[in-house]
Design an enzyme around this catalytic site. Structure first.
Site, PDB file in Angstrom:
ATOM      1  N   ARG A 184      40.430  10.664  77.952  1.00 13.22           N
ATOM      2  CA  ARG A 184      40.920  11.053  79.282  1.00 13.22           C
ATOM      3  C   ARG A 184      42.026  10.119  79.783  1.00 13.22           C
ATOM      4  NH1 ARG A 184      36.620  14.225  82.082  1.00 13.22           N
ATOM      5  NH2 ARG A 184      37.656  13.728  84.037  1.00 13.22           N
ATOM      6  N   THR A 237      27.512  14.609  89.903  1.00 12.94           N
ATOM      7  CA  THR A 237      27.916  15.203  91.175  1.00 12.94           C
ATOM      8  C   THR A 237      29.435  15.320  91.272  1.00 12.94           C
ATOM      9  OG1 THR A 237      28.026  13.093  92.365  1.00 12.94           O
ATOM     10  CG2 THR A 237      25.897  14.242  92.339  1.00 12.94           C
ATOM     11  N   LYS A 271      48.361   8.692  85.682  1.00  8.73           N
ATOM     12  CA  LYS A 271      48.420   8.771  87.146  1.00  8.73           C
ATOM     13  C   LYS A 271      48.409   7.379  87.774  1.00  8.73           C
ATOM     14  CE  LYS A 271      48.370  13.266  88.186  1.00  8.73           C
ATOM     15  NZ  LYS A 271      49.419  13.919  89.000  1.00  8.73           N
ATOM     16  N   TYR A 330      45.635  11.053  81.126  1.00  8.84           N
ATOM     17  CA  TYR A 330      45.740  11.542  82.504  1.00  8.84           C
ATOM     18  C   TYR A 330      45.421  10.430  83.507  1.00  8.84           C
ATOM     19  CZ  TYR A 330      45.139  14.614  86.560  1.00  8.84           C
ATOM     20  OH  TYR A 330      45.245  15.210  87.793  1.00  8.84           O
TER      21      TYR A 330
END
Length: 309
Positions: free
Chosen positions: A141, A209, A148, A144
């Site tokens: 990941r 969550t 950013k 990304y």
């Protein structure tokens, strides 16, 4: 006002273009359609105040505008992990090109659409803006997440060195019409699978969550941040309502009256266990908070997906 929206044919970008047009602005939508879709902006193409510029943000560009919103980047793991080097280039070179354009134009406001992924798999909950995150810089990941994070670094360096008026927002999970049905994000995945009567895939045990912000709330937050005076951010934009992935799947099965069964798969590497924004700064500095509850937003999103799949 003449406004550039990079990634303007994407999910959030297309809604932002529509919103800004309704405010009476002229819009230049820059997109290379890697993940953006022409159907998202079809209804805008006949508007005399809307201009489409098909262009790759990693290549420099020159347009005369009064504001820049930089939303260009694949935002779902399915897309950004497919071409990770291109993802890093889009984040880094795209940021530089937007900032250089602002500099050339004498310092127009430029807003960077950053992400809650800068917090990685957070060890603080909920996540405030002063939390520096827990990101794996070498994982799948990272293209990304770290892309950013580097874009944020560039924005603040241009602010300090070149006095560019910047705005940095960290976007948390957002959903709504114009999402791609196959982008792999949890809302689009579950709705698509439920409508097709397929098994609904939950990665992990479903107790991780997420916080889900409806797209119209998000667009208003972006607009309010751009309209703010000298505040640079970063600011969290998202809905602080927190739901487990299992709760989300149950809601969608119920709303679609689907016969889909839930199947469980291993959790992908570096997938965050918890994600919920602390939006105290957005409330205080922007007078912004989400107003669309999850049930209402899901109803609208499901109706959209029924038309496109």
């Amino acid at each position: 006002m003449r406004i550039l929206v990079t990634g303007g044919a994407g999910f959030i970008g297309s809604h932002l273009c529509q919103f800004l047009l309704e405010k009476g602005h002229q819009i230049i939508c820059l997109d290379n359609f890697f993940t953006g879709q022409k159907r998202n902006i079809d209804q805008l193409l006949t508007n005399k105040n809307f201009e489409l510029l098909e262009h790759d943000i990693t290549k420099s560009f020159d347009v005369k505008v009064d504001q820049i919103y930089n939303l260009a980047c694949p935002a779902s793991p399915v897309y950004y992990q497919k071409t990770p080097i291109k993802t890093v280039q889009t984040n880094v070179l795209g940021a530089i090109n937007c900032l250089e354009l602002s500099k050339k134009l004498g310092g127009v406001k430029v807003l960077q659409a950053s992400t809650s992924e800068v917090y990685g798999d957070p060890q603080i909950h909920p996540q405030p803006e002063n939390y520096n995150g827990n990101v794996n810089p070498t994982g799948p990941r990272a293209c990304y997440d770290e892309g950013k994070r580097c874009a944020e670094t560039l924005f603040f360096d241009y602010y300090r060195e070149a006095k560019i008026p910047i705005k940095v927002v960290r976007i948390f999970n957002t959903y709504g019409p114009n999402m791609s049905w196959d982008d792999g994000r949890v809302v689009s995945n579950f709705i698509t699978q439920a409508l097709k009567g397929q098994d609904i895939t939950i990665y992990g045990e479903g107790n991780q969550t997420r916080s889900f912000c409806y797209v119209s709330d998000m667009v208003l937050g972006l607009y309010k941040m751009m309209a703010s005076d000298s505040w640079t951010g970063p600011v969290n934009l998202g809905n602080p309502g927190e739901f487990t992935v299992k709760e989300l799947s149950d809601k969608i099965i119920s709303k679609t009256k689907s016969q889909s069964k839930i199947v469980y798969r291993p959790l992908p590497a570096d997938d965050p266990k918890q994600r919920r924004p602390d939006i105290s700064l957005a409330k205080q500095n922007l007078n912004w908070q989400p107003t669309i509850p999850l049930d209402e937003g899901l109803d609208k999103t499901i109706e959209y997906f029924k038309k496109v799949i």
